[in-house]
Enzyme design. Structure first.
Site, mmCIF file in Angstrom:
data_model
loop_
_atom_site.group_PDB
_atom_site.id
_atom_site.type_symbol
_atom_site.label_atom_id
_atom_site.label_comp_id
_atom_site.label_asym_id
_atom_site.label_seq_id
_atom_site.Cartn_x
_atom_site.Cartn_y
_atom_site.Cartn_z
ATOM 1 N N SER A 36 -28.806 4.125 -48.576
ATOM 2 C CA SER A 36 -29.540 2.907 -48.258
ATOM 3 C C SER A 36 -28.934 1.771 -49.063
ATOM 4 O O SER A 36 -28.340 1.991 -50.121
ATOM 5 C CB SER A 36 -31.023 3.062 -48.600
ATOM 6 O OG SER A 36 -31.751 1.874 -48.311
ATOM 7 N N SER A 53 -23.733 0.370 -55.585
ATOM 8 C CA SER A 53 -22.364 0.847 -55.842
ATOM 9 C C SER A 53 -21.361 0.263 -54.856
ATOM 10 O O SER A 53 -20.255 0.791 -54.700
ATOM 11 C CB SER A 53 -22.333 2.374 -55.726
ATOM 12 O OG SER A 53 -22.744 2.776 -54.419
ATOM 13 N N TYR A 61 -37.946 3.116 -58.278
ATOM 14 C CA TYR A 61 -37.021 3.542 -59.319
ATOM 15 C C TYR A 61 -37.756 3.653 -60.648
ATOM 16 O O TYR A 61 -38.629 2.833 -60.954
ATOM 17 C CB TYR A 61 -35.905 2.511 -59.506
ATOM 18 C CG TYR A 61 -34.624 2.794 -58.781
ATOM 19 C CD1 TYR A 61 -33.550 3.400 -59.423
ATOM 20 C CD2 TYR A 61 -34.454 2.422 -57.455
ATOM 21 C CE1 TYR A 61 -32.354 3.631 -58.774
ATOM 22 C CE2 TYR A 61 -33.260 2.640 -56.789
ATOM 23 C CZ TYR A 61 -32.213 3.255 -57.457
ATOM 24 O OH TYR A 61 -31.027 3.482 -56.797
ATOM 25 N N GLY A 76 -21.086 16.778 -48.073
ATOM 26 C CA GLY A 76 -19.790 17.442 -48.168
ATOM 27 C C GLY A 76 -19.815 18.933 -47.992
ATOM 28 O O GLY A 76 -18.809 19.600 -48.256
ATOM 29 N N THR A 77 -20.924 19.493 -47.519
ATOM 30 C CA THR A 77 -21.048 20.947 -47.418
ATOM 31 C C THR A 77 -20.758 21.499 -46.023
ATOM 32 O O THR A 77 -20.603 22.714 -45.871
ATOM 33 C CB THR A 77 -22.463 21.393 -47.813
ATOM 34 O OG1 THR A 77 -23.407 20.835 -46.890
ATOM 35 C CG2 THR A 77 -22.803 20.943 -49.227
ATOM 36 N N GLY A 125 -15.787 7.510 -53.709
ATOM 37 C CA GLY A 125 -15.776 6.716 -54.927
ATOM 38 C C GLY A 125 -16.238 7.441 -56.165
ATOM 39 O O GLY A 125 -16.215 6.867 -57.257
#
Length: 611
Positions: A263, A248, A520, A313-314, A181
């Site tokens: 999470s 998201s 946060y 993604g590595t 996304g």
């Protein structure tokens, strides 16, 4: 939204496909042309945004609770707090029409054609997938300053196609960056600065099928390009839910959750992503990594799935995942509480966690966010008037609270009706001991749902020279209050050093555990000095705040991941031995550095790729 329809098959037994019961999944967020549905220069849908018109601020779009609302209190607060003249905004930026030429590898593209894999070198397609959602990403889009675009966007439609793509990439020295996304706030999905290799963006969103579902075992298998809201839409047709709901949720994918060790808001009931996923299938540079069994627990050495969680993604690309599913709860009930100050709210969360009584979701917002929540009440609503008079009278005169210190907790209870009633009664008894008053179901529901709207505010206020960013951490309970105090003080000092007059610093506790919580921090400030780059100012302050977080015992990230943004702190967080272990895994699974996303240890950590 221009939803697209794809046929799939529903399966009651995990061992055999039932072709007699065809199903369909409807999803439309990620058609091949994202720009038809999503904003090209910010967060979310094109038809959803805050706007100023004829003296009023409102929210456009019918997909959110405040759609069509006139937000006078919101407008007034921003005008007073940031000295904003909403009648004067920066002119909108038009989408780019000129793009850098791709670094084309003809042999690789010919191989994709022969394999029947769809791809595009269109400039807009490439730009829509070159970024995440950090301020730096959005700034690059709006100013048309693309440090690097992918050279080709590739849409696999099956695991087998992904295997073929990776094989072709190995042969032709192509760098692959898997994306879902593109909601990352760590620069993880931002195209790496590689100029001597063709970069292929592996867009996984067309792999969005439910492959099978077992009612008896309460498990299901999905392709990992499926979006969170589509997972829930599909499972709900069969009476199930996944329960993983990050902020998201509308846009992020199952593969992205796995890649970032994500999470969600309801982790207390359903778990974090590593608790939900039972088994993964990942295509690496050496082949396919997959367990040969699906079971509730085994003892067969290290669990290699936990190497995949958070790999960003590595190491390869996850194509399929078996997940735990739960029955849709009989009752979903929201509630809210108001406390005299932030410390009382934290102590309440701590006791609820100690007694293992956390609702599905429980969040504490500080005074700034408490006020902002009220400001988003529509013009003419009962609560908007309550905010002006009734709330002040009740909170100050009846309850003895100070308006500049009150905070709120929003809660979401799920389960069987009797269980929810009993659970809520236990939690409210604890709240009463900490001096709380109930804010009601409506405020709880509003506070929960408005989470999905917050990201739109950042893009709106940017048009009025106000920049905003958030960052998160996790911390043990005994250090929680001190961390919040120290980091807020640190940010305020740094803001003052830079002669920033109009700013707001805010804090929220979003997830709680037996031994700690996720915190946060939010910073918004108005920039008026054209000689200073506001993005540079924000990054400077955030980096100093991150140093303070780590000094106070906080972590590098709770669920956003490391990406490229925080890679310089990674070695100190996991030790040099940890970095060496990661390098060894990288070297084994991806010896040709096909998955050169540049996250975690950065490009330096890849050392010498064995090409």
């Amino acid at each position: 939204m221009g939803n697209r329809v794809r046929a799939i098959w529903y399966q009651r037994d995990s061992q055999e496909m039932d072709h007699s019961v065809p199903r369909q999944i409807i999803g439309g967020v990620y058609r091949k042309r994202r720009q038809d549905v999503l904003r090209w220069d910010g967060w979310g849908y094109k038809d959803s945004q805050f706007v100023y018109h004829n003296g009023e601020v409102s929210f456009l779009g019918e997909g959110y609770p405040i759609g069509g609302a006139k937000l006078d209190n919101f407008r007034n607060w921003f005008e007073e707090t940031f000295d904003v003249d909403f009648a004067r905004s920066n002119p909108p930026t038009n989408p780019p029409t000129d793009f850098p030429e791709p670094l084309r590898n003809g042999d690789f593209l010919s191989g994709l054609k022969q394999a029947g894999v769809e791809f595009s070198e269109d400039g807009m397609d490439r730009m829509m997938r070159c970024h995440g959602q950090t301020l730096a990403d959005i700034e690059s889009l709006r100013k048309h300053k693309f440090e690097r675009l992918p050279d080709v966007v590739i849409w696999p439609n099956s695991h087998e196609q992904v295997v073929k793509i990776v094989e072709l990439a190995a042969v032709h020295n192509i760098a692959l960056v898997p994306v879902g996304g593109n909601t990352s706030v760590s620069l993880a999905s931002t195209t790496p600065l590689i100029y001597d290799r063709t970069i292929g963006c592996l867009d996984m969103t067309q792999m969005n099928r439910l492959l099978w579902l077992s009612e008896e075992n309460l498990t299901a298998c999905f392709e990992t390009g499926i979006v969170g809201q589509d997972i829930e839409r599909e499972l709900s047709q069969h009476g199930f839910t996944l329960g993983h709901e990050p902020d998201s949720h509308e846009f992020s994918t199952l593969g992205g959750w796995i890649a970032t060790r994500a999470s969600g808001m309801k982790k207390n009931r359903y778990g974090n992503i590593e608790d939900i996923v039972v088994r993964t299938k990942m295509v690496t540079g050496k082949g396919v990594l997959e367990k040969q069994f699906t079971a509730p627990r085994v003892s067969v050495g290290p669990d290699f799935d936990h190497v995949i969680f958070g790999s960003e993604g590595t190491l390869g690309v996850v194509t399929e995942a078996v997940v735990k599913i739960r029955r849709v709860p009989d009752v979903i009930h929201c509630e809210s509480l108001v406390f005299g100050n932030f410390e009382k709210g934290v102590r309440f969360l701590r006791e609820v966690a100690e007694k293992r009584l956390q609702p599905a979701s429980i969040r504490l917002i500080d005074n700034v966010q408490f006020k902002c929540g009220m400001l988003l009440e529509p013009k003419g609503s009962l609560l908007a008037g309550f905010y002006e008079f009734g709330k002040k009278f009740y909170l100050t005169t009846i309850c003895g609270f100070q308006l500049d210190s009150v905070v709120a907790v929003t809660m979401l209870f799920e389960g069987e009706a009797k269980s929810v009633v009993h659970h809520e009664k236990q939690v409210l008894e604890i709240a009463k001991r900490h001096g709380a008053i109930q804010g009601g179901e409506k405020n709880g529901r509003k506070g929960y749902m408005l989470t999905f709207v917050i990201a739109y505010i950042r893009d709106f206020i940017w048009d009025y020279n106000i920049v905003g960013e958030s960052f998160e951490t996790s911390i043990a309970w005994d250090k929680c209050i001190q961390l919040c105090t120290n980091v807020k003080a640190c940010i305020e000092r740094e803001v003052a050093k830079r002669n920033i007059k109009y700013f707001v610093v805010s804090t929220r506790v979003t997830q709680s555990y037996d031994d700690g919580a996720c915190i946060y921090f939010y910073l918004l400030f108005k920039h008026v000095d054209a000689r200073k780059d506001p993005l540079v100012l924000m990054m400077e302050i955030e980096e100093i705040a991150r140093d303070e977080i780590l000094a106070c015992g906080g972590t590098l990230s709770h669920h956003h991941g490391v990406g490229k943004l925080r890679s310089r702190w990674y070695p100190a967080s996991v030790s040099q031995v940890g970095v060496g272990l990661y390098d060894a895994i990288k070297s084994e699974l991806d010896p040709k550095n096909i998955f050169a996303a540049g996250n975690l240890v950065g490009t330096e950590g890849y050392r010498k790729a064995k090409l």
